[in-house]
Design a protein around this motif. Structure first.
Motif, PDB file in Angstrom:
ATOM      1  N   SER A  52       0.856  -1.198   0.000  1.00  0.00           N
ATOM      2  CA  SER A  52       0.000   0.000   0.000  1.00  0.00           C
ATOM      3  C   SER A  52       0.883   1.235   0.000  1.00  0.00           C
ATOM      4  O   SER A  52       1.845   1.316   0.768  1.00  0.00           O
ATOM      5  CB  SER A  52      -0.903   0.016   1.231  1.00  0.00           C
ATOM      6  OG  SER A  52      -1.779  -1.092   1.225  1.00  0.00           O
ATOM      7  N   ILE A  53       0.553   2.196  -0.860  1.00  0.00           N
ATOM      8  CA  ILE A  53       1.391   3.389  -1.025  1.00  0.00           C
ATOM      9  C   ILE A  53       0.551   4.653  -0.844  1.00  0.00           C
ATOM     10  O   ILE A  53      -0.523   4.789  -1.442  1.00  0.00           O
ATOM     11  CB  ILE A  53       2.052   3.421  -2.425  1.00  0.00           C
ATOM     12  CG1 ILE A  53       2.866   2.135  -2.660  1.00  0.00           C
ATOM     13  CG2 ILE A  53       2.943   4.651  -2.581  1.00  0.00           C
ATOM     14  CD1 ILE A  53       3.480   2.047  -4.045  1.00  0.00           C
ATOM     15  N   GLY A  54       1.040   5.561  -0.010  1.00  0.00           N
ATOM     16  CA  GLY A  54       0.427   6.885   0.145  1.00  0.00           C
ATOM     17  C   GLY A  54       1.318   7.928  -0.493  1.00  0.00           C
ATOM     18  O   GLY A  54       2.540   7.893  -0.313  1.00  0.00           O
ATOM     19  N   ILE A  55       0.715   8.838  -1.250  1.00  0.00           N
ATOM     20  CA  ILE A  55       1.496   9.823  -2.013  1.00  0.00           C
ATOM     21  C   ILE A  55       1.070  11.236  -1.639  1.00  0.00           C
ATOM     22  O   ILE A  55      -0.124  11.547  -1.587  1.00  0.00           O
ATOM     23  CB  ILE A  55       1.309   9.625  -3.538  1.00  0.00           C
ATOM     24  CG1 ILE A  55       1.581   8.159  -3.931  1.00  0.00           C
ATOM     25  CG2 ILE A  55       2.206  10.577  -4.324  1.00  0.00           C
ATOM     26  CD1 ILE A  55       1.266   7.851  -5.377  1.00  0.00           C
ATOM     27  N   VAL A  56       2.071  12.086  -1.387  1.00  0.00           N
ATOM     28  CA  VAL A  56       1.804  13.485  -1.079  1.00  0.00           C
ATOM     29  C   VAL A  56       2.772  14.344  -1.889  1.00  0.00           C
ATOM     30  O   VAL A  56       3.902  13.936  -2.145  1.00  0.00           O
ATOM     31  CB  VAL A  56       1.937  13.741   0.443  1.00  0.00           C
ATOM     32  CG1 VAL A  56       3.356  13.561   0.909  1.00  0.00           C
ATOM     33  CG2 VAL A  56       1.435  15.111   0.825  1.00  0.00           C
ATOM     34  N   LEU A  57       2.313  15.519  -2.327  1.00  0.00           N
ATOM     35  CA  LEU A  57       3.119  16.389  -3.177  1.00  0.00           C
ATOM     36  C   LEU A  57       3.433  17.708  -2.469  1.00  0.00           C
ATOM     37  O   LEU A  57       2.563  18.281  -1.809  1.00  0.00           O
ATOM     38  CB  LEU A  57       2.386  16.702  -4.485  1.00  0.00           C
ATOM     39  CG  LEU A  57       2.404  15.649  -5.592  1.00  0.00           C
ATOM     40  CD1 LEU A  57       1.476  14.503  -5.263  1.00  0.00           C
ATOM     41  CD2 LEU A  57       2.011  16.254  -6.925  1.00  0.00           C
ATOM     42  N   TYR A  58       4.692  18.146  -2.596  1.00  0.00           N
ATOM     43  CA  TYR A  58       5.097  19.474  -2.113  1.00  0.00           C
ATOM     44  C   TYR A  58       5.305  20.378  -3.326  1.00  0.00           C
ATOM     45  O   TYR A  58       5.952  19.957  -4.297  1.00  0.00           O
ATOM     46  CB  TYR A  58       6.408  19.378  -1.325  1.00  0.00           C
ATOM     47  CG  TYR A  58       7.002  20.737  -0.986  1.00  0.00           C
ATOM     48  CD1 TYR A  58       6.647  21.391   0.186  1.00  0.00           C
ATOM     49  CD2 TYR A  58       7.880  21.373  -1.863  1.00  0.00           C
ATOM     50  CE1 TYR A  58       7.181  22.644   0.479  1.00  0.00           C
ATOM     51  CE2 TYR A  58       8.401  22.622  -1.577  1.00  0.00           C
ATOM     52  CZ  TYR A  58       8.050  23.243  -0.403  1.00  0.00           C
ATOM     53  OH  TYR A  58       8.564  24.486  -0.114  1.00  0.00           O
ATOM     54  N   PRO A  59       4.750  21.564  -3.367  1.00  0.00           N
ATOM     55  CA  PRO A  59       4.088  22.277  -2.257  1.00  0.00           C
ATOM     56  C   PRO A  59       2.555  22.169  -2.292  1.00  0.00           C
ATOM     57  O   PRO A  59       1.888  22.817  -1.498  1.00  0.00           O
ATOM     58  CB  PRO A  59       4.524  23.720  -2.503  1.00  0.00           C
ATOM     59  CG  PRO A  59       4.604  23.825  -3.997  1.00  0.00           C
ATOM     60  CD  PRO A  59       5.054  22.471  -4.492  1.00  0.00           C
ATOM     61  N   GLU A  60       1.997  21.405  -3.232  1.00  0.00           N
ATOM     62  CA  GLU A  60       0.542  21.400  -3.419  1.00  0.00           C
ATOM     63  C   GLU A  60      -0.221  20.971  -2.162  1.00  0.00           C
ATOM     64  O   GLU A  60      -1.215  21.586  -1.775  1.00  0.00           O
ATOM     65  CB  GLU A  60       0.150  20.484  -4.585  1.00  0.00           C
ATOM     66  CG  GLU A  60       0.575  20.987  -5.947  1.00  0.00           C
ATOM     67  CD  GLU A  60       1.963  20.547  -6.324  1.00  0.00           C
ATOM     68  OE1 GLU A  60       2.722  20.142  -5.406  1.00  0.00           O
ATOM     69  OE2 GLU A  60       2.309  20.600  -7.522  1.00  0.00           O
ATOM     70  N   ASP A  61       0.262  19.896  -1.493  1.00  0.00           N
ATOM     71  CA  ASP A  61      -0.486  19.339  -0.364  1.00  0.00           C
ATOM     72  C   ASP A  61      -0.040  19.907   0.986  1.00  0.00           C
ATOM     73  O   ASP A  61      -0.842  19.991   1.912  1.00  0.00           O
ATOM     74  CB  ASP A  61      -0.317  17.814  -0.325  1.00  0.00           C
ATOM     75  CG  ASP A  61      -1.008  17.139  -1.502  1.00  0.00           C
ATOM     76  OD1 ASP A  61      -2.074  17.626  -1.894  1.00  0.00           O
ATOM     77  OD2 ASP A  61      -0.483  16.151  -2.029  1.00  0.00           O
ATOM     78  N   GLU A  62       1.224  20.279   1.091  1.00  0.00           N
ATOM     79  CA  GLU A  62       1.740  20.737   2.385  1.00  0.00           C
ATOM     80  C   GLU A  62       3.089  21.412   2.187  1.00  0.00           C
ATOM     81  O   GLU A  62       3.806  21.108   1.242  1.00  0.00           O
ATOM     82  CB  GLU A  62       1.882  19.544   3.340  1.00  0.00           C
ATOM     83  CG  GLU A  62       2.155  19.907   4.772  1.00  0.00           C
ATOM     84  CD  GLU A  62       1.150  20.890   5.354  1.00  0.00           C
ATOM     85  OE1 GLU A  62       1.546  22.046   5.591  1.00  0.00           O
ATOM     86  OE2 GLU A  62      -0.012  20.512   5.553  1.00  0.00           O
ATOM     87  N   GLN A  63       3.427  22.366   3.112  1.00  0.00           N
ATOM     88  CA  GLN A  63       4.710  23.077   3.008  1.00  0.00           C
ATOM     89  C   GLN A  63       5.634  22.803   4.193  1.00  0.00           C
ATOM     90  O   GLN A  63       6.664  23.460   4.337  1.00  0.00           O
ATOM     91  CB  GLN A  63       4.461  24.591   2.924  1.00  0.00           C
ATOM     92  CG  GLN A  63       3.912  25.061   1.586  1.00  0.00           C
ATOM     93  CD  GLN A  63       2.426  24.877   1.461  1.00  0.00           C
ATOM     94  OE1 GLN A  63       1.697  25.222   2.376  1.00  0.00           O
ATOM     95  NE2 GLN A  63       1.972  24.332   0.353  1.00  0.00           N
TER      96      GLN A  63
END
Length: 573
Positions: free
Chosen positions: A260-271
């Protein structure tokens, strides 16, 4: 007289102290500099020049900036100095020879007798050696002993650096779905062997130099800072999941693991680096709750986009494998003769259960992942076969136009590929026209001119497509070895309503004719548009006013009708 001697003695004493200070500043190993109240260099010592490998003249008069960081960082430091009168930290800097070094820097404000800020003094030392030793020590303490991968604290340092430098990146957190059950049933020794194989499997499924971390237990992380967009992230995650479909072989046991993989993008999702990790964990748990063996973006809208992208990519690959790509043809009509002068070959993906997939749905993705090269060759081959068949039937003696994508145009062997297809289909080169967009040739115009010259030497005609929407300058346009300009539909749409669009189209046609080029008006749907283009001496048009893009069999019938009408001297338009 005694007072005068005393004053002179004090003056000399202060003068000697100043000289001593000056000598001390020049001879200390730390770099020193003085800034005026506007943060511009007014003085530097020899160590400053020596450490930075720069001449004194490169400093004096220039503004204090930190070139390896965003401009906002330098602005922030100057603001803090103004407000607080002091700033100290470790920063990375560039030497005169472009190499980088780490410095420990302190800057203090200097005030005059009236308490007004007059200057700033900075003192720094080169701590690159120390940082290197710290890095080596950090590697010993911050690498996972079992897999050899960097660990969680290492990841936090990486994320902190990326955030400080405002570098866009993607963070993926991976968790094995069935590991606890295997670990409990087969023992920790087998579990450790399995984790080693897992780390190797993850590495082998990703491009070189991708940063992979073991966070602890059966949790891993991946950082992408080169291709940090949604599509690239989805492709990477898909590769890792696909790699885990093959069982692991340990002591003759076949062990299958989900992921299972969780993906988050900087800076769109969090800084913030800590928040990035937290949100990647949340996305990973969403993937687990969805049944595991999948990936999830933190943002639901990105999830839907990624799912749609993956579906389309699978359809493209299926289309290539099962020969589902068809070529439709839209006629180009000679306005003077009212005859079909040629046709544009347009690709369609015709799926047995999904039906026709709109080109706008799959072409941008195919351009992105490179599959457009294979699609483009299929279209070119089928279009050349069809054009040659119509020639042999005596129905057609014009040119078939095929779009050449930017990916195809950039291929080093594009000329050989086209020659090979022309030999296979036996279509003479003079009956093939390649349409190239402005956007393709304007990226590297000088290289584009060489490629275009090679193609024209083969006898192939070239058309510049979507003219007016790109950024071609006339200086380049006159050097492009093209034969035809295609006016984009966006200008034709309002040619009968907008005086500005009318004048622009008139200018384009005039320029083209002055350069010896023919002009095709695209997207003609109304009689008024047709009449204006005819009045402006546009040679050819294509659009719904005459015909939409149709299948090869239907186009054969259209050519037959065109032939019959020409024999009875009745114009189509």
């Amino acid at each position: 007289m005694t007072g005068t001697i005393k004053n002179i003695s004090q003056f000399k004493q202060k003068e000697e102290q100043l000289k001593l200070f000056e000598k001390a500043i020049e001879n200390i190993s730390e770099g020193m500099f003085i800034l005026d109240s506007e943060y511009r260099f007014v003085e530097v010592n020899e160590a400053c020049c020596k450490i930075s490998l720069r001449n004194r003249s490169e400093f004096i008069g220039n503004l204090l900036t930190f070139d390896l960081y965003p401009e906002s960082f330098s602005v922030q430091i100057r603001t803090m100095l103004k407000q607080q009168g002091r700033w100290a930290n470790e920063v990375e800097a560039a030497r005169g020879d472009k190499s980088h070094f780490h410095m420990e820097l302190t800057i203090d404000a200097i005030y005059d007798e009236l308490g007004e800020l007059s200057h700033y003094v900075g003192v720094f030392s080169d701590i690159s050696r120390r940082k290197q030793q710290e890095e080596e020590l950090r590697k010993l303490t911050n690498n996972d002993l079992l897999t050899g991968l960097p660990n969680r604290s290492n990841l936090q340092v990486t994320l902190s650096n990326l955030v400080n430098k405002e570098i866009s990146h993607t963070l993926m957190v991976l968790d094995l779905d069935n590991f606890k059950r295997i670990n409990d049933s087969l023992g920790h020794q087998i579990g450790d062997q399995l984790l080693k194989l897992v780390s190797i499997r993850i590495k082998s499924s990703l491009p070189r130099n991708t940063s992979i971390y073991r966070l602890g237990g059966d949790e891993f992380a991946i950082v992408l800072d080169k291709e940090a967009d949604i599509s690239a992230s989805a492709v990477m995650a898909g590769r890792v999941i696909e790699a885990f479909k093959t069982a692991f072989d340990i002591n003759h046991e076949q062990l299958v693991l989900g992921l299972s993989i969780g993906i988050v993008l900087y800076p769109e999702d969090e800084q913030n680096e800590q928040a990035l990790l937290r949100k990647a964990d949340i996305a990973m748990y969403h993937a687990k709750s969805a049944g595991g063996n999948c990936y999830q973006f933190y943002s639901e809208s990105l999830n839907q986009h990624a799912i749609r992208q993956l579906e389309i990519e699978n359809l493209i690959r299926e289309g290539l494998k099962e020969d589902l790509f068809e070529v439709y043809y839209q006629p180009k009509v000679d306005l003077k003769r009212g005859r079909v002068a040629g046709m544009e070959a347009l690709v369609r993906l015709n799926h047995p259960t999904r039906g026709l997939i709109p080109p706008n749905d799959f072409i941008p993705l195919a351009e992105e992942n490179g599959l457009i090269i294979e699609i483009g060759e299929i279209v070119l081959r089928k279009a050349c076969f069809a054009a040659q068949k119509w020639r042999e039937q005596g129905l057609f003696n014009g040119r078939v136009a095929v779009n050449l994508s930017s990916r195809q145009f950039a291929l080093p062997d594009i000329q050989q590929r086209i020659e090979s297809i022309l030999r296979l289909t036996q279509l003479p080169a003079c009956h093939l026209e390649l349409e190239i967009t402005e956007g393709t040739v304007i990226k590297q115009p000088e290289t584009a001119i060489i490629v275009m010259q090679q193609l024209t030497k083969m006898g192939v005609s070239l058309a510049l497509d979507d003219f007016g929407t790109g950024y071609s300058s006339l200086s380049y346009l006159k050097r492009f070895p093209i034969h035809t300009l295609k006016i984009d539909k966006a200008f034709v749409d309002d040619i009968d309503k907008s005086d500005r669009d009318l004048k622009m189209v008139d200018s384009i046609i005039t320029i083209a004719h002055n350069m010896g080029l023919s002009v095709v008006g695209e997207g003609v749907e109304q009689t008024a548009q047709l009449n204006i283009l005819r009045a402006l001496n546009c040679e050819e048009i294509q659009g719904y006013i005459f015909s939409k893009a149709i299948k090869e069999t239907e186009f054969t019938q259209l050519l037959q009708q065109d032939m019959e009408k020409s024999n009875t001297k009745i114009n189509i338009i």
